[in-house]
Design an enzyme around this catalytic site. Structure first.
Site, PDB file in Angstrom:
ATOM      1  N   SER A   1      14.744  53.986  25.492  1.00 56.99           N
ATOM      2  CA  SER A   1      13.567  54.007  23.919  1.00 56.99           C
ATOM      3  C   SER A   1      12.938  55.654  24.544  1.00 56.99           C
ATOM      4  CB  SER A   1      11.731  53.442  24.147  1.00 56.99           C
ATOM      5  OG  SER A   1      11.028  53.440  23.590  1.00 56.99           O
TER       6      SER A   1
ATOM      7  N   TYR B   1       5.748  47.713  28.098  1.00 52.99           N
ATOM      8  CA  TYR B   1       6.605  47.868  27.548  1.00 52.99           C
ATOM      9  C   TYR B   1       7.442  49.416  28.165  1.00 52.99           C
ATOM     10  CZ  TYR B   1       9.475  50.031  23.604  1.00 52.99           C
ATOM     11  OH  TYR B   1      10.493  50.517  22.182  1.00 52.99           O
TER      12      TYR B   1
END
Ligand code: NDP
Length: 242
Positions: free
Chosen positions: A142, A155
């Site tokens: 990401s 995350y």
């Protein structure tokens, strides 16, 4: 002819979004696909679609946080297709909770789903790669593995960890003709986005646009590794974080 012709790709998180689009793109390049996720009905629908395209797909309902389920995933892939050549570690969940409100249980859930799953899938794919004499893993990271978003410690940690796992396995894979790399999406219009988030037009990438890049990273001779890629929104300043 694509090097992917006849090769077998395992895609985790294939029941929606980027994983689903990757499976279809692999089939477009002549590969056979093994689809892993928890939602069995979504996977069967995708198998039907792929078979309708003239491709071959196997759905294996899998929770990627469960090592037994992952062992079964690779065993079923071998039974059906004889081996595995490519692994896309794509399954993941988003999380947006400040550190002082994140329970330990939730922390573990995010790390297990986004990071430990990639370790487990690599662990079970590795012997098959050694047997085949080649292999390729693309981990789906990401932009959060580069520049954290605010209030997402679990995350962000999971995706930085995935970057570290990629580096470690890339080093270990070299002597065995195994290429390990990481692809970082910016903003992609998928189910991972809360429905309440309204994005401007012509902003988010489509899963298909992203899948083309990921499959391209796999569509290389075995002696090359497309080590890292990042696709972000051009109009966002500083790598997508303002
Ligand atoms: P989706 O929510 O559409 O897809 C996530 C996939 O992960 C689903 O297929 C889901 O399947 C699967 N999954 C989640 N938990 C598990 C589990 N325990 N076991 C098996 N499968 C699981 O989102 P995206 O396609 O956007 O996400 C794919 C990847 O891309 C993720 O790793 C995400 O972090 C990353 N990413 C996405 C961005 C975006 O903007 N969309 C930006 C940056 C990174 P099921 O529920 O059926 O199990």
């Amino acid at each position: 002819m694509s090097i992917l012709e006849g090769r077998v790709a395992v895609v985790t998180g294939a029941s929606s979004g980027i994983g689903e689009a990757c499976a279809v793109e692999f089939v477009n390049k002549g590969a056979k696909v093994v689809l892993a996720a928890r939602r069995a009905e979504r996977l069967s629908g995708l198998v039907e679609k792929i078979e309708g395209m003239g491709g071959e797909a196997l759905a294996v309902t899998t929770d990627v946080t469960d090592e037994d389920a992952i062992a079964n995933l690779f065993a079923e892939a071998v039974t059906r297709f004889g081996g595995v050549d490519v692994l896309i570690n794509n399954a993941g969940i988003a999380e947006n909770t400040p550190v002082h409100e994140t329970s330990l249980e939730h922390w573990h859930k995010v790390i297990d789903t986004n990071l430990t799953s990639a370790f487990l899938c690599a662990k079970h794919a590795w012997p098959l790669f050694l047997k085949a004499g080649h292999g390729r893993i693309v981990n789906i990271g990401s932009i959060s593995a580069k520049v954290p978003r605010s209030e997402c410690p679990s995350y962000t940690a999971s995706k930085f960890g995935l970057q570290g796992l990629t580096h470690a396995l890339a080093v270990d894979g070299r002597d065995h003709n195994i290429a390990v790399s990481i692809f970082h999406p910016g903003i992609v219009a998928t189910e991972i986005m809360p429905g309440s988030v309204k994005l401007p037009e012509n902003f988010a990438a489509t899963p298909e646009e992203i899948a083309e890049v990921i499959v391209h990273m796999c569509n290389l001779p075995d002696y090359l590794n497309f080590y890292e890629a990042l696709v972000v929104q051009n109009k966002l300043p500083f790598l997508g974080r303002g």
